[in-house]
Scaffold this motif. Structure first.
Motif, PDB file in Angstrom:
ATOM      1  N   SER A   1      -2.335   1.765   7.284  1.00  0.00           N
ATOM      2  CA  SER A   1      -1.244   2.068   6.354  1.00  0.00           C
ATOM      3  C   SER A   1      -1.770   2.781   5.113  1.00  0.00           C
ATOM      4  O   SER A   1      -2.939   2.645   4.740  1.00  0.00           O
ATOM      5  N   VAL A   2      -0.896   3.500   4.471  1.00  0.00           N
ATOM      6  CA  VAL A   2      -1.235   4.164   3.214  1.00  0.00           C
ATOM      7  C   VAL A   2      -1.582   3.117   2.161  1.00  0.00           C
ATOM      8  O   VAL A   2      -2.487   3.314   1.359  1.00  0.00           O
ATOM      9  N   MET A   3      -0.886   1.979   2.188  1.00  0.00           N
ATOM     10  CA  MET A   3      -1.188   0.907   1.238  1.00  0.00           C
ATOM     11  C   MET A   3      -2.629   0.427   1.390  1.00  0.00           C
ATOM     12  O   MET A   3      -3.343   0.265   0.400  1.00  0.00           O
ATOM     13  N   GLN A   4      -3.068   0.224   2.618  1.00  0.00           N
ATOM     14  CA  GLN A   4      -4.430  -0.269   2.820  1.00  0.00           C
ATOM     15  C   GLN A   4      -5.452   0.746   2.336  1.00  0.00           C
ATOM     16  O   GLN A   4      -6.466   0.385   1.723  1.00  0.00           O
TER      17      GLN A   4
ATOM     18  N   GLY B   1      -0.557  -4.403  -3.034  1.00  0.00           N
ATOM     19  CA  GLY B   1      -0.442  -4.864  -1.644  1.00  0.00           C
ATOM     20  C   GLY B   1      -0.610  -6.364  -1.522  1.00  0.00           C
ATOM     21  O   GLY B   1      -1.270  -6.845  -0.604  1.00  0.00           O
ATOM     22  N   ASP B   2       0.008  -7.109  -2.432  1.00  0.00           N
ATOM     23  CA  ASP B   2      -0.171  -8.570  -2.469  1.00  0.00           C
ATOM     24  C   ASP B   2       0.189  -9.277  -1.170  1.00  0.00           C
ATOM     25  O   ASP B   2      -0.412 -10.292  -0.837  1.00  0.00           O
TER      26      ASP B   2
ATOM     27  N   THR C   1       4.683  -4.556  -4.019  1.00  0.00           N
ATOM     28  CA  THR C   1       3.614  -4.178  -4.959  1.00  0.00           C
ATOM     29  C   THR C   1       2.873  -2.924  -4.509  1.00  0.00           C
ATOM     30  O   THR C   1       1.806  -2.611  -5.040  1.00  0.00           O
ATOM     31  N   CYS C   2       3.462  -2.202  -3.584  1.00  0.00           N
ATOM     32  CA  CYS C   2       2.895  -0.925  -3.144  1.00  0.00           C
ATOM     33  C   CYS C   2       3.956   0.174  -3.222  1.00  0.00           C
ATOM     34  O   CYS C   2       3.950   1.112  -2.445  1.00  0.00           O
ATOM     35  N   HIS C   3       4.819   0.039  -4.203  1.00  0.00           N
ATOM     36  CA  HIS C   3       5.946   0.965  -4.377  1.00  0.00           C
ATOM     37  C   HIS C   3       5.462   2.332  -4.841  1.00  0.00           C
ATOM     38  O   HIS C   3       4.719   2.423  -5.808  1.00  0.00           O
TER      39      HIS C   3
ATOM     40  N   ALA D   1       4.713   4.014  -8.484  1.00  0.00           N
ATOM     41  CA  ALA D   1       5.878   3.622  -9.272  1.00  0.00           C
ATOM     42  C   ALA D   1       5.494   2.685 -10.412  1.00  0.00           C
ATOM     43  O   ALA D   1       4.511   1.945 -10.319  1.00  0.00           O
ATOM     44  N   GLU D   2       6.281   2.743 -11.452  1.00  0.00           N
ATOM     45  CA  GLU D   2       6.127   1.793 -12.552  1.00  0.00           C
ATOM     46  C   GLU D   2       6.405   0.390 -12.022  1.00  0.00           C
ATOM     47  O   GLU D   2       7.115   0.211 -11.037  1.00  0.00           O
ATOM     48  N   SER D   3       5.859  -0.590 -12.690  1.00  0.00           N
ATOM     49  CA  SER D   3       6.163  -1.979 -12.343  1.00  0.00           C
ATOM     50  C   SER D   3       6.131  -2.796 -13.625  1.00  0.00           C
ATOM     51  O   SER D   3       5.618  -2.357 -14.647  1.00  0.00           O
TER      52      SER D   3
END
Length: 104
Positions: free
Chosen positions: A22-25, A37-38, A47-49, A101-103
């Motif tokens: 995945s792109v997150m990983q 990526g919690d 958390t990967c927005h 993205a902002e968080s």
């Protein structure tokens, strides 16, 4: 191999290369700020927005219903939003630009 560019919330540009997963990983493995990526990639924490640049949205496809439901809970979501844990790396992603993205 796909080159994937992340633009962080403080406008740093980070370009990484990936072949699978995945792109997150990929982002977590390379410590991209703002991609945590919690949940480990099971579409349950957001958390990967990221925001996908409009010209690249065809590369990622549409968000699933579960992903859309998660994004609806996020104050920073818009029509360009995706959870990058749900985007699989393939050659089709080569050259994609993702704004972290902002968080809160």
């Amino acid at each position: 191999m796909a080159k994937i560019t992340f633009i962080t919330t403080d406008n740093k540009t980070i370009t990484l290369e990936g072949t699978s997963g995945s792109v997150m990983q990929l982002a977590v493995d390379n410590s991209v700020p703002g991609i945590d990526g919690d949940c480990g990639g099971v579409c349950s924490c957001a958390t990967c927005h990221v925001h996908v640049a409009p010209e690249h949205q065809t590369k990622t496809g549409e968000a699933t219903e579960i992903e859309t439901d998660m994004l609806e809970l996020n104050d920073y979501a818009n029509e360009q939003s995706r959870l990058c844990c749900q985007i699989e790396i393939s050659d089709a992603l080569d050259g994609i630009v993702l704004q972290v993205a902002e968080s809160d």
